[in-house]
Write a protein that holds these residues in place. Sequence first.
Motif, mmCIF file in Angstrom:
data_model
loop_
_atom_site.group_PDB
_atom_site.id
_atom_site.type_symbol
_atom_site.label_atom_id
_atom_site.label_comp_id
_atom_site.label_asym_id
_atom_site.label_seq_id
_atom_site.Cartn_x
_atom_site.Cartn_y
_atom_site.Cartn_z
ATOM 1 N N GLY A 120 44.265 4.019 -22.775
ATOM 2 C CA GLY A 120 43.617 2.721 -22.628
ATOM 3 C C GLY A 120 42.926 2.523 -21.289
ATOM 4 O O GLY A 120 42.572 1.399 -20.933
ATOM 5 N N LYS A 121 42.709 3.601 -20.558
ATOM 6 C CA LYS A 121 42.053 3.496 -19.252
ATOM 7 C C LYS A 121 40.565 3.216 -19.444
ATOM 8 O O LYS A 121 39.938 3.709 -20.370
ATOM 9 N N SER A 122 40.014 2.429 -18.534
ATOM 10 C CA SER A 122 38.575 2.147 -18.552
ATOM 11 C C SER A 122 37.820 3.345 -17.980
ATOM 12 O O SER A 122 38.422 4.244 -17.376
ATOM 13 N N GLY A 133 37.386 7.616 -14.055
ATOM 14 C CA GLY A 133 36.634 8.193 -12.941
ATOM 15 C C GLY A 133 37.451 8.238 -11.669
ATOM 16 O O GLY A 133 37.480 9.248 -10.962
ATOM 17 N N ASP A 134 38.140 7.132 -11.367
ATOM 18 C CA ASP A 134 38.981 7.079 -10.170
ATOM 19 C C ASP A 134 40.090 8.126 -10.229
ATOM 20 O O ASP A 134 40.369 8.806 -9.246
ATOM 21 N N ASP A 135 40.736 8.247 -11.388
ATOM 22 C CA ASP A 135 41.827 9.202 -11.539
ATOM 23 C C ASP A 135 41.357 10.646 -11.394
ATOM 24 O O ASP A 135 42.088 11.496 -10.884
ATOM 25 N N LEU A 136 40.150 10.928 -11.858
ATOM 26 C CA LEU A 136 39.630 12.297 -11.817
ATOM 27 C C LEU A 136 38.775 12.575 -10.585
ATOM 28 O O LEU A 136 38.334 13.702 -10.383
ATOM 29 N N SER A 148 32.527 9.697 -10.571
ATOM 30 C CA SER A 148 31.968 8.353 -10.703
ATOM 31 C C SER A 148 32.241 7.788 -12.098
ATOM 32 O O SER A 148 32.538 8.534 -13.041
ATOM 33 N N GLU A 149 32.125 6.466 -12.209
ATOM 34 C CA GLU A 149 32.324 5.813 -13.507
ATOM 35 C C GLU A 149 31.317 6.325 -14.530
ATOM 36 O O GLU A 149 31.655 6.587 -15.684
ATOM 37 N N GLY A 150 30.065 6.477 -14.105
ATOM 38 C CA GLY A 150 29.029 6.979 -15.006
ATOM 39 C C GLY A 150 29.313 8.402 -15.475
ATOM 40 O O GLY A 150 29.123 8.727 -16.654
ATOM 41 N N ASN A 151 29.771 9.228 -14.553
ATOM 42 C CA ASN A 151 30.106 10.605 -14.905
ATOM 43 C C ASN A 151 31.286 10.631 -15.873
ATOM 44 O O ASN A 151 31.311 11.419 -16.819
ATOM 45 N N ALA A 152 32.256 9.751 -15.643
ATOM 46 C CA ALA A 152 33.405 9.665 -16.551
ATOM 47 C C ALA A 152 32.943 9.267 -17.947
ATOM 48 O O ALA A 152 33.416 9.814 -18.948
ATOM 49 N N ARG A 153 32.019 8.313 -18.021
ATOM 50 C CA ARG A 153 31.497 7.861 -19.313
ATOM 51 C C ARG A 153 30.801 9.016 -20.041
ATOM 52 O O ARG A 153 31.018 9.241 -21.235
#
Length: 143
Positions: free
Chosen positions: A104-106, A111-114, A117-122
């Motif tokens: 359920g992570k956003s 992105g923070d955990d890995l 960036s948020e965009g890269n995570a998406r």
Amino acid sequence: MYMDNPDDRNDLVQEMTYQLWKSYQRFEGNSQFSTWMYRVCLNTALTFFKKEDKKVKTNVIREDFDRIDVDDSNEKENQLNHFYKAVQSLNGVEKAIIFLYLEGKSHKEIGDDLGISEGNARVKLNRTKDKLQQIIKANGYEF
């Protein structure tokens, strides 16, 4: 959840424990202790995958299914088996992304955990989902 083989899981847990012990002095209290521990363990797991650089096995470990709430229907069990087999064929980073998503992570939290960036995570999450879908279809099953 990151390793197929029980011996590999034990090795990873041991490495995580060592890394937590080794880096405890650097904990500055800028976040919750549990968040810091999670981050150290996740980074250790990702580093472990990179170091090992081994082919992921596709055998299913039944213990992991105990954590998932599944009804008794054969169809659900069949779907879950196909999904789990497909996940086992992913590389370590892709597995981490899928499991973080299933927790359920956003996109931002992933992105923070890995450390991306948020965009890269998406983007990585969408590519991993597509890859899972292709693997499942290639194995003759479609949800």
